[in-house]
Design an enzyme around this catalytic site. Structure first.
Site, mmCIF file in Angstrom:
data_model
loop_
_atom_site.group_PDB
_atom_site.id
_atom_site.type_symbol
_atom_site.label_atom_id
_atom_site.label_comp_id
_atom_site.label_asym_id
_atom_site.label_seq_id
_atom_site.Cartn_x
_atom_site.Cartn_y
_atom_site.Cartn_z
ATOM 1 N N ALA A 315 0.834 -1.198 0.000
ATOM 2 C CA ALA A 315 0.000 0.000 0.000
ATOM 3 C C ALA A 315 0.872 1.254 0.000
ATOM 4 O O ALA A 315 1.954 1.269 0.596
ATOM 5 C CB ALA A 315 -0.916 0.009 1.216
ATOM 6 N N PRO A 316 0.441 2.313 -0.670
ATOM 7 C CA PRO A 316 1.210 3.559 -0.680
ATOM 8 C C PRO A 316 1.237 4.198 0.700
ATOM 9 O O PRO A 316 0.342 3.965 1.522
ATOM 10 C CB PRO A 316 0.443 4.436 -1.678
ATOM 11 C CG PRO A 316 -0.950 3.894 -1.697
ATOM 12 C CD PRO A 316 -0.801 2.430 -1.460
ATOM 13 N N GLY A 317 2.251 5.019 0.952
ATOM 14 C CA GLY A 317 2.365 5.714 2.228
ATOM 15 C C GLY A 317 3.587 5.257 3.001
ATOM 16 O O GLY A 317 4.326 4.351 2.589
ATOM 17 N N VAL A 318 3.806 5.888 4.142
ATOM 18 C CA VAL A 318 4.931 5.544 5.009
ATOM 19 C C VAL A 318 4.681 4.173 5.636
ATOM 20 O O VAL A 318 3.597 3.909 6.162
ATOM 21 C CB VAL A 318 5.100 6.604 6.119
ATOM 22 C CG1 VAL A 318 6.258 6.227 7.040
ATOM 23 C CG2 VAL A 318 5.318 7.981 5.508
ATOM 24 N N GLY A 320 4.417 1.249 8.192
ATOM 25 C CA GLY A 320 4.133 1.268 9.614
ATOM 26 C C GLY A 320 5.192 0.541 10.423
ATOM 27 O O GLY A 320 5.934 -0.298 9.894
ATOM 28 N N LYS A 336 -4.112 -5.627 6.432
ATOM 29 C CA LYS A 336 -3.108 -5.245 7.420
ATOM 30 C C LYS A 336 -2.653 -6.490 8.193
ATOM 31 O O LYS A 336 -3.479 -7.222 8.748
ATOM 32 C CB LYS A 336 -3.683 -4.201 8.376
ATOM 33 C CG LYS A 336 -4.240 -2.976 7.657
ATOM 34 C CD LYS A 336 -4.959 -2.018 8.586
ATOM 35 C CE LYS A 336 -4.014 -1.246 9.453
ATOM 36 N NZ LYS A 336 -4.714 -0.140 10.180
ATOM 37 N N ASP A 371 -13.704 1.119 10.853
ATOM 38 C CA ASP A 371 -14.024 -0.235 11.286
ATOM 39 C C ASP A 371 -13.089 -1.207 10.570
ATOM 40 O O ASP A 371 -12.690 -0.987 9.416
ATOM 41 C CB ASP A 371 -15.475 -0.555 10.943
ATOM 42 C CG ASP A 371 -15.960 -1.851 11.591
ATOM 43 O OD1 ASP A 371 -15.323 -2.296 12.568
ATOM 44 O OD2 ASP A 371 -16.969 -2.401 11.125
#
Length: 573
Positions: A315-318, A320, A336, A371
């Site tokens: 997934a795009p983004g920093v 985790g 996730k 949710d």
């Protein structure tokens, strides 16, 4: 070989399911009285109690099956016979759809094996159409024979409460005004009628009448929220008549509604006609049947995988520190997976992470927390994984991954609606867009705090932006009750050398939080920092948080509406 226990096992599951449904319905039926009595704390607890019913019921059923078999080994190869007997039994039930999910749950708890086929569980439903349907429509109809006033007067005569409206004539006047000024000029009034679902939808401090308005050949979704001014009386707060606005009311960021529902599939199909952009699974979730929502999610995902060929990817983004996240570009969902090892800065365990996600499931999400659905042994086709994603999963979450010739099994994961990470969203916006997003970000933090929720890690990357441009929190590993936090001011340094030291000159306890530090670590841009300070500077003030804690301890509950404040009718109690 014929199983001597197939019928008995099927009957045990159905009997247990029936007991569960009795308790589920009893909690749900109490929603009307709690609304009438303005018992908001009790309503919140009832929501938690109803969610917690399922696992206890499932454990009891599994125990009964094991006691039936005594020392005999449970033969999985005979399970299709159990399913066949069970299918016959649930064909007599109004809630057959929910019963299918229950059977799947029991099977997985008994065998704990991934990828069971449709011969052993309900991968798909055996019922092309509901085996039992109601004799009457699931909605009440109201036709405008003479005037809008009489139409609404007839409607409220059917939906009555134990306490009166403060001024029902005023409420009907507001509804008629909206109809005449906004709806009829656009859509006309030819053969105008309303179709309103018979069950009332209860959540938080509101009771909602949900349905559609038929004008000529058009159908408009509508919602009429009714609020209780506690000791003063009821009043109609607004009229929702736009699909996007109704979608927000039934958002994945909201708590589950309570409504008395004898034929769940019929209510869901009606709701889906109002909100066709939502998945069937999301509709089941929104009305409290989130376990069956998981079943419908899996069915929808399998169908989507059959109809597409794009690959699962990171997934795009920093990235985790606790979760690794991947997605399918053609599907608006993220998956996730908890990492095997966390960053040293994260002083938590895997079990604590899972507990945090369950905590969010049971809380009032107020439109500000996403949710999630929890799955075990989720099966993906191996060829749909990008090489980069598979390498990433094996590097950071190998204990959760089982590789087979043509399948990848993830032992434990969460699904969540795809959103744009707030930090990436801000990079794409002009000054006006940045201001709106930061205002939403501050509102999200404040509204969560007012609900006694402290996000913990409030970095921009841990919030997402929905298609309705609402900012939502979605990283839960440090979440806790606001009242459990010790908000402090940083003590004044006695010597200049103390301020320059690498370590703080003051003691820091495990629950200590210093809000003035937010100004430093939440933003890497002076422009964003200054803009946020103008919009929500009190978030940097220790006394603001302490004041909220005192209010919450006094049982104060903030009013948060799932529609814009400007849409509310003017009302003076």
């Amino acid at each position: 070989m014929k199983s001597p226990f197939a019928q008995d096992i099927a009957e045990i599951i159905v009997s247990g399911f029936s007991e569960y449904r009795v308790e589920f319905k009893a909690i749900t039926a109490g929603a009307k009285k709690r609304f009438e009595n303005a018992e908001w704390i009790a309503a919140k607890q009832a929501s938690i109690d109803r969610i917690e019913l399922y696992d206890g019921f499932a454990a009891s059923v599994v125990k009964q099956i094991r006691e039936l078999l005594a020392d005999r080994e449970l033969d999985e190869d005979q399970w299709p016979q159990v399913k066949q007997a069970y299918t016959t039994l649930i064909a007599r039930r109004k809630d057959y759809d929910l019963a299918e999910t229950v059977f799947n749950t029991i099977y997985r708890k008994l065998f704990d094996r991934p990828g069971a086929g449709n011969d052993r569980i309900f991968v798909t439903s055996p019922f092309i159409k509901p085996p039992i349907t109601s004799d009457e429509p699931v909605f009440n109809s109201y036709r405008m024979d003479s005037s809008l006033w009489e139409l609404f007067d007839a409607l409220f005569a059917d939906y009555q409460f134990a306490i009166p409206y403060e001024d029902l004539s005023q409420d009907i006047s507001h509804l008629v005004e909206i109809m005449e000024s906004h709806i009829i000029p656009l859509h006309g009034s030819e053969n105008l009628s309303l179709e309103i679902l018979k069950p009332v939808f209860y959540r938080n401090k509101g009771a909602y009448l949900i349905g559609r308005m038929i004008v000529g050949s058009k159908a408009l979704p509508i919602a009429i929220p009714i609020l209780n001014y506690e000791l003063v009386g009821l009043f109609v707060d607004t009229l929702i008549y736009d699909e996007d606005d109704l979608s927000i009311i039934f958002s994945f960021t909201r708590s589950y509604f309570m409504l008395e529902c004898e034929y769940p599939s019929e209510v869901v199909q009606f709701m889906h006609s109002l909100l066709p952009a939502k998945q069937i699974s999301e509709v089941y979730n929104s009305i409290g049947f989130y376990k069956h929502g998981k079943t419908e999610f899996n069915r929808g995902f399998l169908t989507h995988m059959d109809e597409t060929d794009d690959q699962l990817q990171i997934a795009p983004g920093v990235k985790g520190l606790v979760m690794t996240v991947f997605t399918l570009p053609s599907y608006e969902v993220v998956f996730k997976v908890i990492k095997d090892r966390f960053s040293p800065t994260k002083k938590i365990t895997r079990e604590q992470v899972k507990a945090s996600y369950y905590f969010v499931k049971t809380q009032d999400r107020l439109g500000r927390m996403a949710d999630t659905q929890e799955f075990t042994n989720f099966v993906f086709p191996r060829h749909r994984f990008s090489a980069e994603l598979l390498d990433e999963l094996l590097a950071v979450a190998a204990s959760s991954v089982v590789l087979q010739k043509d399948r990848v099994i993830i032992k434990h994961l969460y699904t969540e609606r795809l959103m744009i990470p707030l930090n990436l969203y801000l990079e794409q916006q002009d000054d006006e867009g940045k201001m709106q997003a930061l205002d939403e970000y501050g509102n999200a933090i404040k509204q969560l705090a007012a609900a006694n929720i402290f996000p913990g890690d409030m970095l921009l990357k841990n919030f997402g932006v929905t298609r309705h441009r609402r900012v939502v929190f979605y990283d839960y590993d440090e979440i806790c009750f606001l009242t459990d936090v010790n908000f402090r001011e940083i003590p004044q340094a006695r010597f200049p050398e103390q301020e320059l030291a690498a370590e703080p000159w003051y003691s820091v306890g495990p629950r200590d939080v210093f809000p003035e530090e937010f100004r430093t670590f939440l933003f890497n841009s002076e422009y964003l920092k200054d803009l946020f300070s103008e919009l929500h500077g009190e978030i940097f003030d220790c006394h603001y948080w302490q004041g909220l804690q005192e209010s919450i301890k006094g049982n104060w509950m903030m009013d948060v509406f799932p529609y814009r404040r400007k849409q509310r009718f003017e009302h003076n109690p």
